[in-house]
Motif scaffolding. Structure first.
Motif, PDB file in Angstrom:
ATOM      1  N   PRO A 321       0.814  -1.215   0.000  1.00 51.89           N
ATOM      2  CA  PRO A 321       0.000   0.000   0.000  1.00 51.89           C
ATOM      3  C   PRO A 321       0.851   1.272   0.000  1.00 51.89           C
ATOM      4  CG  PRO A 321       0.035  -1.014   2.188  1.00 51.89           C
ATOM      5  CD  PRO A 321       0.800  -1.934   1.291  1.00 51.89           C
ATOM      6  N   ASP A 322       2.174   1.126   0.055  1.00 53.36           N
ATOM      7  CA  ASP A 322       3.068   2.274   0.235  1.00 53.36           C
ATOM      8  C   ASP A 322       3.316   3.053  -1.056  1.00 53.36           C
ATOM      9  OD1 ASP A 322       3.327   1.214   2.737  1.00 53.36           O
ATOM     10  OD2 ASP A 322       5.196   0.181   2.275  1.00 53.36           O
ATOM     11  N   ILE A 380      18.682   6.262  -4.429  1.00 54.04           N
ATOM     12  CA  ILE A 380      18.388   6.046  -3.006  1.00 54.04           C
ATOM     13  C   ILE A 380      16.873   5.999  -2.838  1.00 54.04           C
ATOM     14  CG2 ILE A 380      18.703   7.025  -0.702  1.00 54.04           C
ATOM     15  CD1 ILE A 380      21.232   8.418  -2.279  1.00 54.04           C
ATOM     16  N   THR A 381      16.392   4.838  -2.439  1.00 60.59           N
ATOM     17  CA  THR A 381      14.965   4.527  -2.585  1.00 60.59           C
ATOM     18  C   THR A 381      14.339   4.222  -1.236  1.00 60.59           C
ATOM     19  OG1 THR A 381      15.570   3.561  -4.698  1.00 60.59           O
ATOM     20  CG2 THR A 381      13.407   2.984  -3.838  1.00 60.59           C
ATOM     21  N   VAL A 387       3.979  10.157  -0.160  1.00 58.80           N
ATOM     22  CA  VAL A 387       5.161  10.742  -0.797  1.00 58.80           C
ATOM     23  C   VAL A 387       6.009  11.473   0.257  1.00 58.80           C
ATOM     24  CG1 VAL A 387       6.002  12.298  -2.606  1.00 58.80           C
ATOM     25  CG2 VAL A 387       3.921  11.002  -2.975  1.00 58.80           C
ATOM     26  N   THR A 388       5.343  12.168   1.166  1.00 61.02           N
ATOM     27  CA  THR A 388       6.068  12.952   2.177  1.00 61.02           C
ATOM     28  C   THR A 388       6.947  12.046   3.038  1.00 61.02           C
ATOM     29  OG1 THR A 388       4.173  14.432   2.224  1.00 61.02           O
ATOM     30  CG2 THR A 388       5.752  14.644   4.031  1.00 61.02           C
ATOM     31  N   GLU A 389       6.386  10.915   3.498  1.00 60.63           N
ATOM     32  CA  GLU A 389       7.180  10.033   4.361  1.00 60.63           C
ATOM     33  C   GLU A 389       8.295   9.342   3.572  1.00 60.63           C
ATOM     34  OE1 GLU A 389       5.677   7.359   7.851  1.00 60.63           O
ATOM     35  OE2 GLU A 389       6.031   6.047   6.129  1.00 60.63           O
ATOM     36  N   ALA A 390       7.966   8.875   2.374  1.00 64.47           N
ATOM     37  CA  ALA A 390       8.991   8.198   1.560  1.00 64.47           C
ATOM     38  C   ALA A 390      10.136   9.165   1.261  1.00 64.47           C
ATOM     39  CB  ALA A 390       8.364   7.685   0.261  1.00 64.47           C
ATOM     40  N   ARG A 391       9.783  10.400   0.974  1.00 64.11           N
ATOM     41  CA  ARG A 391      10.804  11.402   0.644  1.00 64.11           C
ATOM     42  C   ARG A 391      11.696  11.681   1.858  1.00 64.11           C
ATOM     43  NH1 ARG A 391      10.324  17.278  -2.197  1.00 64.11           N
ATOM     44  NH2 ARG A 391       9.812  18.381  -0.318  1.00 64.11           N
TER      45      ARG A 391
END
Ligand code: AMP
Length: 417
Positions: A321-322, A380-381, A387-391
């Motif tokens: 779900p991410d 770097i992934t 998007v905010t947390e992944a970034r």
């Protein structure tokens, strides 16, 4: 299964990483690979465009599946040579890869299929192209017909600029012909589907950042970062793109006796009048691949094999779900000239969080460490709830990397945030 992946960038690291997690995998090779890939695959010193050496290797090692990462081996016919030798290949034939290799061909197929795209005209003589441009005026998008390593597109705001661009293209790589296109405006997005020539399985949408510097300014690059899914690429837009672009175009390829198999990359402009096709690529995008595959829960390897063997089923795929976001770290000077051979440290600390994966692009192993060996060097992934947390996770990881002459954009994902 015994699998050989061709290529050595971030895309191929992501492909090898996904394939290496499959319970079906017995042995994985990559040609030529890079320092990161060498941790999960045997890297072999074979040029990916050398069909004879690739086929010999596959025969000698009883390779069950050849996975072609970049466009160059497709354009040079490696997939055809391997298929002719009875090897299962993930990647289209040279004829079908024309969807990427010739922009004039792609535009013609789009037109015949009724797929929405910018109006265009194609010319194989500079004089005719210039006469047309002088008559129709600016703005205009001037494109080299053939593969030009991301340097074949000029958006000309004046006739003067357009005329100069035509000269430049006929003098450069891929410059046997030129395509002049209407300039589209909107947000760009890309969409990926898997197909075996018959069945078509939607993969995912993504957005990337092509310009070198923050705020989407500076020279065009291969891509400085990407995220998937992209909120702007809604499920409704996806359905429209499937119905109006992907299915009619793939059907037209079949009718012409050149069925397309592999992954199709659909580059889109989300205009006020709906999504319009900008271009096709005959392979995964780089860096989009690095933010699509980490989200995929379904085992990738049997999917690739099913595409190669013409037995892809329509079962929907399982996704985390991410959201996944990737930040490209490049060598100072890229996309112009840059140094190679700089030591890179902190890779393990940077990837300590299980949500983070560092895909290598231009790296190689040297004296027990990792050194830079290309323009785009690391991808770097990170996976996050949005998007905010992944970034935030990706940038935390990037800040742990010790590489003095590396740089990255600090605003990947700004549109989605
Ligand atoms: P391409 O190599 O066709 O993907 O083009 C590279 C980039 O040029 C695209 O990602 C767009 O940003 C831009 N571009 C290409 N075609 C057009 C068009 N018709 N209108 C506006 N921008 C375009």
């Amino acid at each position: 299964m015994r699998v050989l992946v061709l290529g050595g960038g971030g895309r191929e690291h992501a492909l090898c990483w996904s394939i290496s997690r499959s319970p079906l995998l017995k042995h994985l090779w990559c040609a030529p690979g890079n320092a990161g890939i060498s941790e999960i695959a045997d890297c072999i010193d074979i040029p990916p465009t050398n069909a004879e050496q690739v086929v010999d290797f596959c025969r000698r090692e009883a390779v069950d599946l050849l996975v072609i990462g970049p466009e160059a081996p497709l354009a040079s016919g490696v997939s055809d040579a391997a298929r002719a030798a009875g090897i299962a290949v993930f990647g289209p034939s040279r004829a079908a890869a024309m969807l990427e290799v010739s922009k004039a061909f792609a535009k013609e197929i789009a037109l015949v299929s009724g797929a929405p795209t910018a109006t265009y005209a194609a010319f194989d003589m500079p004089g005719n192209a210039k006469a047309h441009l002088t008559e129709t005026g600016a703005p205009v998008v001037v494109k080299a017909d053939g593969l030009a390593a991301g340097k074949g597109v000029i958006i000309a705001e004046s006739v003067q600029e357009g005329l100069a661009a035509i000269d430049r293209i006929f003098d450069g790589p891929g410059g046997e012909a030129v395509v002049l296109e209407e300039k589209l405006t909107g947000e760009e997005a890309s969409f990926f589907v898997l197909t075996d020539g018959e069945a078509v399985l939607p993969l995912a949408g993504a957005q990337d950042h092509k310009r070198a510097h923050d705020g989407d300014v500076g020279p065009n690059t291969g891509g400085m970062g990407a995220y998937s899914p992209a909120p702007a690429f809604t499920p409704q837009i996806e359905r429209e793109v499937m119905d109006r672009i992907v299915l009619p175009v793939l059907n037209e390829m079949k009718v012409r006796g050149m069925p397309y198999s592999g992954v199709l990359y659909v580059g889109l402009m989300l205009t006020e009048d709906g999504p319009k096709l900008i271009e096709f690529n005959a392979r995964f995008g780089d860096p989009e691949c690095q933010c699509i595959l980490p989200r995929l829960e379904t085992d990738l390897l049997p999917l690739l094999l099913a595409c190669a063997e013409g037995r892809l089923e329509g079962d929907p795929l399982a996704w985390k779900p991410d959201t996944c976001l990737t930040v490209v770290m490049a060598a100072q000077g890229y996309p112009g000239s840059y140094e190679r051979g700089d030591a890179i440290g902190g890779l393990e600390e940077a990837a300590a969080d299980p949500a983070v994966t560092i895909f290598h692009a231009g790296t190689k192993s040297q004296d027990g460490g990792v050194v830079s060996d290309g323009g785009r060097v690391l991808s770097i992934t990170a996976l996050g709830r949005d998007v905010t947390e992944a970034r935030a996770l990706a940038y935390d990881a990037a800040s742990a990397i010790r590489w003095d002459s590396g740089f990255y954009r600090s605003d990947i994902g700004w549109r989605a945030i």
